[in-house]
Design an enzyme around this catalytic site. Structure first.
Site, short mmCIF file in Angstrom:
data_model
loop_
_atom_site.label_atom_id
_atom_site.label_comp_id
_atom_site.label_asym_id
_atom_site.label_seq_id
_atom_site.Cartn_x
_atom_site.Cartn_y
_atom_site.Cartn_z
N ARG A 63 0.79 -1.22 -0.04
CA ARG A 63 -0.03 -0.11 0.05
C ARG A 63 0.91 1.22 0.10
O ARG A 63 0.56 2.13 -0.79
CB ARG A 63 -0.98 -0.02 1.05
CG ARG A 63 -1.84 1.20 1.09
CD ARG A 63 -3.33 0.80 1.85
NE ARG A 63 -3.07 0.25 2.98
CZ ARG A 63 -2.94 1.03 4.33
NH1 ARG A 63 -2.91 2.49 4.00
NH2 ARG A 63 -2.95 0.58 5.21
N LEU A 91 -6.00 4.96 3.17
CA LEU A 91 -4.66 5.50 2.62
C LEU A 91 -3.62 5.62 3.47
O LEU A 91 -3.62 5.75 4.66
CB LEU A 91 -5.11 7.08 2.19
CG LEU A 91 -5.94 7.13 0.92
CD1 LEU A 91 -6.54 8.67 0.73
CD2 LEU A 91 -5.12 6.80 -0.30
N ASN A 105 -13.83 12.79 2.41
CA ASN A 105 -14.48 11.43 1.98
C ASN A 105 -15.97 11.75 2.29
O ASN A 105 -16.27 12.45 3.25
CB ASN A 105 -13.98 10.35 3.04
CG ASN A 105 -14.72 9.12 2.93
OD1 ASN A 105 -14.73 8.49 1.66
ND2 ASN A 105 -15.16 8.38 3.87
N HIS A 107 -19.34 9.48 3.51
CA HIS A 107 -19.56 8.31 4.02
C HIS A 107 -21.11 8.19 4.38
O HIS A 107 -21.67 9.28 4.73
CB HIS A 107 -18.96 8.38 5.52
CG HIS A 107 -19.17 6.91 6.35
ND1 HIS A 107 -18.47 5.73 5.99
CD2 HIS A 107 -19.74 6.78 7.34
CE1 HIS A 107 -18.72 4.90 6.90
NE2 HIS A 107 -19.65 5.28 7.46
N ASP A 143 -12.72 6.62 9.10
CA ASP A 143 -13.85 7.56 9.04
C ASP A 143 -13.92 8.45 10.31
O ASP A 143 -14.64 8.64 10.83
CB ASP A 143 -14.99 6.71 8.97
CG ASP A 143 -15.21 6.20 7.48
OD1 ASP A 143 -14.73 6.80 6.52
OD2 ASP A 143 -15.85 4.97 7.70
C1 GRF Z 1 -21.09 5.95 -1.51
O1 GRF Z 1 -22.33 5.50 -0.75
C2 GRF Z 1 -20.28 6.24 -0.31
O2 GRF Z 1 -20.76 7.10 0.83
C3 GRF Z 1 -19.35 5.42 0.01
O3 GRF Z 1 -19.20 4.50 -1.07
C4 GRF Z 1 -20.44 4.55 -1.95
C5 GRF Z 1 -19.74 5.11 -3.30
O4 GRF Z 1 -20.82 5.18 -4.28
N1 GRF Z 1 -18.14 5.76 0.64
P1 GRF Z 1 -20.80 5.72 -5.76
O5 GRF Z 1 -19.43 4.92 -6.41
O6 GRF Z 1 -20.19 7.06 -5.81
O7 GRF Z 1 -21.76 5.34 -6.57
#
Ligand code: GRF
Length: 201
Positions: A63, A91, A105, A107, A143
């Protein structure tokens, strides 16, 4: 602001950024990276004329090496903000150090409830009545970074994870571009006296 997006899957959040922000003055998406060669996000990038690149785990020693290569590529493209839009990898700390307070990010839960993968399933299993989405700065935890913005909804009665995920989608597609736009306009600041507190104009 030049934005780089990392995505592992469908890329619907990338699409929301492309549709709402890209090339409209404040934001230019200049790079889309993925750990998955088949990710639909890469096709969305290509359709929008944005360079994409695959960083498959198999092509790197580990990684740290992969994340260094991603950071090199983003820096070559003068990326100022990195958006994780469904990027399903942690990451490396060295990556984050190269983009301090410049990685965000999205979530699909109201953090700090239900971090990590399977958060929508966890929310349904727990039986919460209210859930939502969070956009946050990325730190070295899962997160755990400072929260920039959240939106909540009532959980529809009897909803399973698939239905709830669907209900959360429009919130993500609204909130993530809104936050990226505010970051681009300098409307997001971190309180120097308390770095957990993010001030949003
Ligand atoms: C989303 O629900 C986001 O919150 C999570 O992964 C999903 C990604 O969806 N981290 P997409 O690939 O943007 O459609």
């Amino acid at each position: 602001m030049k934005v780089g997006v990392l995505a592992s899957g469908d890329g619907s959040n990338l699409q929301a950024i492309l549709d709402r922000l890209h090339g409209r003055g404040d934001v230019e998406v200049v790079a889309v990276g993925s750990d998955k060669a088949g990710a639909r996000a890469l096709r969305r990038a290509a359709d929008a004329g944005v360079p994409g690149r695959v960083f498959a785990a198999a092509d790197f020693a580990g990684r740290p090496a992969r994340d260094a290569a991603i950071a090199d590529w983003l820096e070559e493209r003068d990326v100022e903000l990195v958006v994780l839009a469904g990027y399903m990898q942690l990451l490396d700390p060295a990556f984050l150090a190269r983009f301090p307070q410049r990685v965000v990010n999205v979530h699909p839960a109201l953090l700090p409830a239900f971090p990590g993968i399977g958060s929508v399933e966890q929310a349904v299993a727990y039986g919460v009545k209210v859930t939502g989405v969070t956009v946050h700065f990325v730190d070295e935890g899962v997160d755990t970074g400072p929260i920039i913005a959240q939106r909540a909804i009532d959980v529809p009665e009897g909803a399973d994870a698939a239905a709830l995920r669907l209900a959360l989608r429009p919130l993500e597609h609204e909130l993530l571009p809104a936050v990226v736009g505010k970051l681009a306009r300098g409307e997001v600041t971190v309180d120097p006296g308390n770095p957990r507190h993010v001030l949003v104009a």
